[in-house]
Design a protein around this motif. Structure first.
Motif, PDB file in Angstrom:
ATOM      1  N   GLU A  62       3.427  -6.662   0.628  1.00 32.69           N
ATOM      2  CA  GLU A  62       4.196  -5.509   0.159  1.00 32.69           C
ATOM      3  C   GLU A  62       4.628  -4.683   1.368  1.00 32.69           C
ATOM      4  O   GLU A  62       3.805  -4.272   2.193  1.00 32.69           O
ATOM      5  N   ILE A  63       5.932  -4.442   1.477  1.00 31.62           N
ATOM      6  CA  ILE A  63       6.446  -3.609   2.563  1.00 31.62           C
ATOM      7  C   ILE A  63       6.357  -2.153   2.128  1.00 31.62           C
ATOM      8  O   ILE A  63       6.874  -1.779   1.072  1.00 31.62           O
ATOM      9  N   PHE A  64       5.689  -1.346   2.938  1.00 24.38           N
ATOM     10  CA  PHE A  64       5.481   0.045   2.537  1.00 24.38           C
ATOM     11  C   PHE A  64       6.621   0.933   3.025  1.00 24.38           C
ATOM     12  O   PHE A  64       7.500   0.505   3.765  1.00 24.38           O
ATOM     13  N   GLY A  65       6.609   2.178   2.593  1.00 23.66           N
ATOM     14  CA  GLY A  65       7.750   3.066   2.794  1.00 23.66           C
ATOM     15  C   GLY A  65       7.939   3.669   4.162  1.00 23.66           C
ATOM     16  O   GLY A  65       8.916   4.388   4.381  1.00 23.66           O
ATOM     17  N   GLY A  66       7.030   3.437   5.095  1.00 23.97           N
ATOM     18  CA  GLY A  66       7.235   3.915   6.456  1.00 23.97           C
ATOM     19  C   GLY A  66       6.385   5.087   6.875  1.00 23.97           C
ATOM     20  O   GLY A  66       6.220   5.342   8.065  1.00 23.97           O
ATOM     21  N   ILE A  67       5.846   5.835   5.920  1.00 27.55           N
ATOM     22  CA  ILE A  67       5.003   6.989   6.234  1.00 27.55           C
ATOM     23  C   ILE A  67       3.741   6.908   5.384  1.00 27.55           C
ATOM     24  O   ILE A  67       3.807   6.565   4.196  1.00 27.55           O
ATOM     25  N   SER A  68       2.599   7.241   5.976  1.00 29.77           N
ATOM     26  CA  SER A  68       1.338   7.237   5.225  1.00 29.77           C
ATOM     27  C   SER A  68       1.257   8.521   4.401  1.00 29.77           C
ATOM     28  O   SER A  68       0.459   9.406   4.672  1.00 29.77           O
ATOM     29  N   SER A  69       2.111   8.581   3.387  1.00 29.48           N
ATOM     30  CA  SER A  69       2.233   9.783   2.569  1.00 29.48           C
ATOM     31  C   SER A  69       1.362   9.679   1.318  1.00 29.48           C
ATOM     32  O   SER A  69       0.914   8.595   0.932  1.00 29.48           O
ATOM     33  N   ILE A  70       1.157  10.798   0.695  1.00 26.34           N
ATOM     34  CA  ILE A  70       0.380  10.848  -0.540  1.00 26.34           C
ATOM     35  C   ILE A  70       0.986   9.920  -1.585  1.00 26.34           C
ATOM     36  O   ILE A  70       0.289   9.135  -2.236  1.00 26.34           O
ATOM     37  N   GLY A  71       2.313   9.981  -1.732  1.00 26.31           N
ATOM     38  CA  GLY A  71       2.986   9.156  -2.722  1.00 26.31           C
ATOM     39  C   GLY A  71       2.904   7.670  -2.427  1.00 26.31           C
ATOM     40  O   GLY A  71       2.776   6.851  -3.345  1.00 26.31           O
ATOM     41  N   GLU A  72       2.963   7.312  -1.144  1.00 23.83           N
ATOM     42  CA  GLU A  72       2.913   5.890  -0.781  1.00 23.83           C
ATOM     43  C   GLU A  72       1.530   5.315  -1.031  1.00 23.83           C
ATOM     44  O   GLU A  72       1.394   4.169  -1.485  1.00 23.83           O
ATOM     45  N   VAL A  73       0.504   6.082  -0.761  1.00 23.57           N
ATOM     46  CA  VAL A  73      -0.862   5.624  -1.047  1.00 23.57           C
ATOM     47  C   VAL A  73      -1.037   5.413  -2.551  1.00 23.57           C
ATOM     48  O   VAL A  73      -1.609   4.397  -2.987  1.00 23.57           O
ATOM     49  N   GLU A  74      -0.529   6.317  -3.346  1.00 22.39           N
ATOM     50  CA  GLU A  74      -0.626   6.181  -4.803  1.00 22.39           C
ATOM     51  C   GLU A  74       0.118   4.940  -5.287  1.00 22.39           C
ATOM     52  O   GLU A  74      -0.350   4.241  -6.194  1.00 22.39           O
ATOM     53  N   ARG A  75       1.272   4.627  -4.659  1.00 18.92           N
ATOM     54  CA  ARG A  75       2.037   3.430  -5.046  1.00 18.92           C
ATOM     55  C   ARG A  75       1.238   2.168  -4.745  1.00 18.92           C
ATOM     56  O   ARG A  75       1.207   1.228  -5.556  1.00 18.92           O
ATOM     57  N   MET A  76       0.578   2.132  -3.602  1.00 17.29           N
ATOM     58  CA  MET A  76      -0.214   0.958  -3.236  1.00 17.29           C
ATOM     59  C   MET A  76      -1.449   0.814  -4.125  1.00 17.29           C
ATOM     60  O   MET A  76      -1.848  -0.301  -4.475  1.00 17.29           O
ATOM     61  N   GLN A  77      -2.029   1.923  -4.522  1.00 18.98           N
ATOM     62  CA  GLN A  77      -3.170   1.859  -5.443  1.00 18.98           C
ATOM     63  C   GLN A  77      -2.758   1.206  -6.760  1.00 18.98           C
ATOM     64  O   GLN A  77      -3.515   0.410  -7.335  1.00 18.98           O
ATOM     65  N   ARG A  81      -4.332  -2.324  -8.503  1.00 14.71           N
ATOM     66  CA  ARG A  81      -4.875  -2.428  -9.861  1.00 14.71           C
ATOM     67  C   ARG A  81      -4.117  -3.453 -10.688  1.00 14.71           C
ATOM     68  O   ARG A  81      -4.717  -4.231 -11.438  1.00 14.71           O
ATOM     69  N   GLU A  82      -2.809  -3.465 -10.570  1.00 20.71           N
ATOM     70  CA  GLU A  82      -1.987  -4.382 -11.368  1.00 20.71           C
ATOM     71  C   GLU A  82      -2.206  -5.839 -10.975  1.00 20.71           C
ATOM     72  O   GLU A  82      -2.043  -6.736 -11.803  1.00 20.71           O
ATOM     73  N   ASN A  83      -2.579  -6.083  -9.722  1.00 14.02           N
ATOM     74  CA  ASN A  83      -2.720  -7.462  -9.232  1.00 14.02           C
ATOM     75  C   ASN A  83      -4.174  -7.870  -9.000  1.00 14.02           C
ATOM     76  O   ASN A  83      -4.431  -8.937  -8.448  1.00 14.02           O
ATOM     77  N   GLN A  84      -5.099  -7.026  -9.450  1.00  7.84           N
ATOM     78  CA  GLN A  84      -6.535  -7.316  -9.317  1.00  7.84           C
ATOM     79  C   GLN A  84      -6.901  -7.713  -7.882  1.00  7.84           C
ATOM     80  O   GLN A  84      -7.597  -8.700  -7.639  1.00  7.84           O
ATOM     81  N   ILE A  85      -6.405  -6.919  -6.948  1.00 13.80           N
ATOM     82  CA  ILE A  85      -6.670  -7.139  -5.525  1.00 13.80           C
ATOM     83  C   ILE A  85      -8.124  -6.791  -5.207  1.00 13.80           C
ATOM     84  O   ILE A  85      -8.664  -5.812  -5.718  1.00 13.80           O
ATOM     85  N   ASN A  86      -8.763  -7.591  -4.351  1.00 16.48           N
ATOM     86  CA  ASN A  86     -10.126  -7.229  -3.945  1.00 16.48           C
ATOM     87  C   ASN A  86     -10.305  -7.102  -2.437  1.00 16.48           C
ATOM     88  O   ASN A  86     -11.421  -6.943  -1.943  1.00 16.48           O
ATOM     89  N   ALA A 102      -6.497   4.255   3.315  1.00 22.79           N
ATOM     90  CA  ALA A 102      -6.624   5.192   2.197  1.00 22.79           C
ATOM     91  C   ALA A 102      -6.631   4.453   0.867  1.00 22.79           C
ATOM     92  O   ALA A 102      -7.417   4.769  -0.032  1.00 22.79           O
ATOM     93  N   THR A 103      -5.754   3.465   0.731  1.00 24.37           N
ATOM     94  CA  THR A 103      -5.686   2.677  -0.508  1.00 24.37           C
ATOM     95  C   THR A 103      -7.019   1.990  -0.771  1.00 24.37           C
ATOM     96  O   THR A 103      -7.563   2.041  -1.892  1.00 24.37           O
ATOM     97  N   ALA A 104      -7.558   1.334   0.242  1.00 24.35           N
ATOM     98  CA  ALA A 104      -8.838   0.627   0.088  1.00 24.35           C
ATOM     99  C   ALA A 104      -9.966   1.595  -0.251  1.00 24.35           C
ATOM    100  O   ALA A 104     -10.828   1.300  -1.093  1.00 24.35           O
ATOM    101  N   HIS A 105      -9.954   2.745   0.376  1.00 17.48           N
ATOM    102  CA  HIS A 105     -11.010   3.739   0.129  1.00 17.48           C
ATOM    103  C   HIS A 105     -11.010   4.206  -1.322  1.00 17.48           C
ATOM    104  O   HIS A 105     -12.052   4.200  -1.985  1.00 17.48           O
ATOM    105  N   TYR A 106      -9.839   4.577  -1.800  1.00 20.55           N
ATOM    106  CA  TYR A 106      -9.761   5.095  -3.166  1.00 20.55           C
ATOM    107  C   TYR A 106     -10.057   4.023  -4.209  1.00 20.55           C
ATOM    108  O   TYR A 106     -10.568   4.315  -5.296  1.00 20.55           O
ATOM    109  N   GLU A 107      -9.747   2.758  -3.878  1.00 22.97           N
ATOM    110  CA  GLU A 107      -9.989   1.661  -4.806  1.00 22.97           C
ATOM    111  C   GLU A 107     -11.345   0.980  -4.561  1.00 22.97           C
ATOM    112  O   GLU A 107     -11.661  -0.020  -5.195  1.00 22.97           O
ATOM    113  N   LYS A 108     -12.098   1.536  -3.584  1.00 28.11           N
ATOM    114  CA  LYS A 108     -13.450   1.018  -3.274  1.00 28.11           C
ATOM    115  C   LYS A 108     -13.424  -0.465  -2.885  1.00 28.11           C
ATOM    116  O   LYS A 108     -14.192  -1.285  -3.398  1.00 28.11           O
TER     117      LYS A 108
END
Length: 365
Positions: A62-77, A81-86, A102-108
């Motif tokens: 997944e190509i991310f939006g370019g900035i480690s923003s609050i919204g981008e982290v939420e999009r990756m989370q 969840r949708e792809n059952q990533i571990n 940040a994504t990994a942290h919030y998703e444990k």
């Protein structure tokens, strides 16, 4: 205050390291989300896929939006969840890395870092710099652990634009001096613990490596070749600076960067470039010996780091007041200095560093 040390569970560096991604991550999961910068995807995805060829693992890029923003982290989370990533993997520069952490942290989930540039010390640190959706600085996230693995392919770094290597040296330049200030003030490290002798040794080695190998590494990268000097600077920019900053602490240099993010004219200036100039300002505040200040100044000029306000994009001195005020906001690391620092004192130091930098450049002409 108890002393402590933290670092990534595994650090791998060398030519062709991308071919080892599966072997170095196979125990972390079977479904991987690779959060990539555009260039990270372009330069790395085929080699990563080859590493996993024939293995029982699902890969999603997944190509991310370019900035480690609050919204981008939420999009990756949501993608996780949708792809059952571990397992979450960063492939790119500092912003992609901070987003993945940040994504990994919030998703444990575990997180792996594959830097494609060494422009910051983000790969090894246990924190992320998070921005608001408009690109302005928001906050730091401090994690309970550092990345599970950091994998650096030296060939990828050698073929990346030289400006990233230089910026990384600027970020690494602050490591020793900020840690030294924290140690003197008995301020806590970024891990909120006392500073160990091991941490200070890494920070000192980081600075010594920059002085010894910085210019030689620059020339290697300009010619897209891997030499021992380039390998040394990759390690300094990534591991020594990252683990050093985590366990040594921050002071003026990084607060100066945060302060200048408030100025539109600095939006295109790289993180490490401002940190380098902030290091000069910190040395002014400390009234560092002339020989030490000049050594840092000469290093900056030798590798192309800024030593004047104009070089970081600022031509109006009045605008520096805004940056100084923001750099001294509550919670900023500048307050780790002995005796603290006021916006007025920082403004004076920034102007003094600028004047000294201008004089040095004028003498070289």
């Amino acid at each position: 205050m108890l002393k402590l040390m933290r670092s990534p569970l595994k650090y791998v560096q060398g030519q062709g390291a991308l071919s080892a991604v599966y072997e170095e991550t196979k125990d972390l999961g079977t479904s991987f989300l690779f959060i990539c910068s555009n260039s990270g995807y372009r330069n790395c995805h085929e080699k990563i896929e080859e590493s996993f060829e024939g293995k029982e693992a699902e890969l999603k890029f997944e190509i991310f939006g370019g900035i480690s923003s609050i919204g981008e982290v939420e999009r990756m989370q949501k993608i996780v969840r949708e792809n059952q990533i571990n397992c979450v993997v960063a492939v790119g520069g500092g912003s992609a890395i901070d987003t993945a952490k940040a994504t990994a942290h919030y998703e444990k989930l575990p997180v792996v870092i594959i830097p494609t540039v060494v422009a910051t010390d983000a790969p090894c640190t246990g924190l992320s710099v998070i921005y608001n959706n408009d690109g302005s600085f928001s906050h730091y996230i401090f994690y309970p652990k550092n990345p599970d693995a950091v994998i650096v392919d030296s060939d990828i770094i050698a073929h990346a634009p030289v400006k990233f290597l230089v910026a990384g040296m600027g970020d690494a330049l602050g490591t020793y001096f900020e840690a030294r200030a924290c140690e003197k003030a008995k301020a806590p490290s970024l891990e909120n613990g006392g500073i160990t002798k091991s941490a200070m040794a890494l920070c000192r080695l980081c600075y010594e490596t920059l002085l010894e190998d910085g210019y030689k590494a620059l020339k290697a990268c300009e010619n897209q070749i891997v030499t021992p000097a380039l390998e040394a600077i990759i390690e300094a920019n990534t591991y020594l600076s990252g683990v050093g900053a985590d366990n040594g602490g921050l002071a003026v240099s990084h607060s100066v960067y945060n302060g200048f993010t408030a100025l539109e004219e600095c939006e295109a200036t790289m993180h490490g470039s401002v940190v380098a100039f902030g290091t000069l300002a910190q040395l002014v505040l400390e009234d560092a010996p002339k020989a030490e200040f000049n050594q840092v100044l000469e290093f900056c000029v030798s590798v192309g780091l800024p030593v004047t306000l104009k070089e970081i994009g600022v031509t109006d001195k009045e605008r520096v007041h805004i940056a100084a005020k923001n750099a001294c906001a509550e919670g900023e690391s500048i307050h780790n200095m002995i005796g603290d620092v006021t916006p007025g004192q920082l403004y004076d130091a920034l102007i003094a560093a600028d004047v000294l930098g201008q004089e040095y450049l004028a003498k070289r002409k």
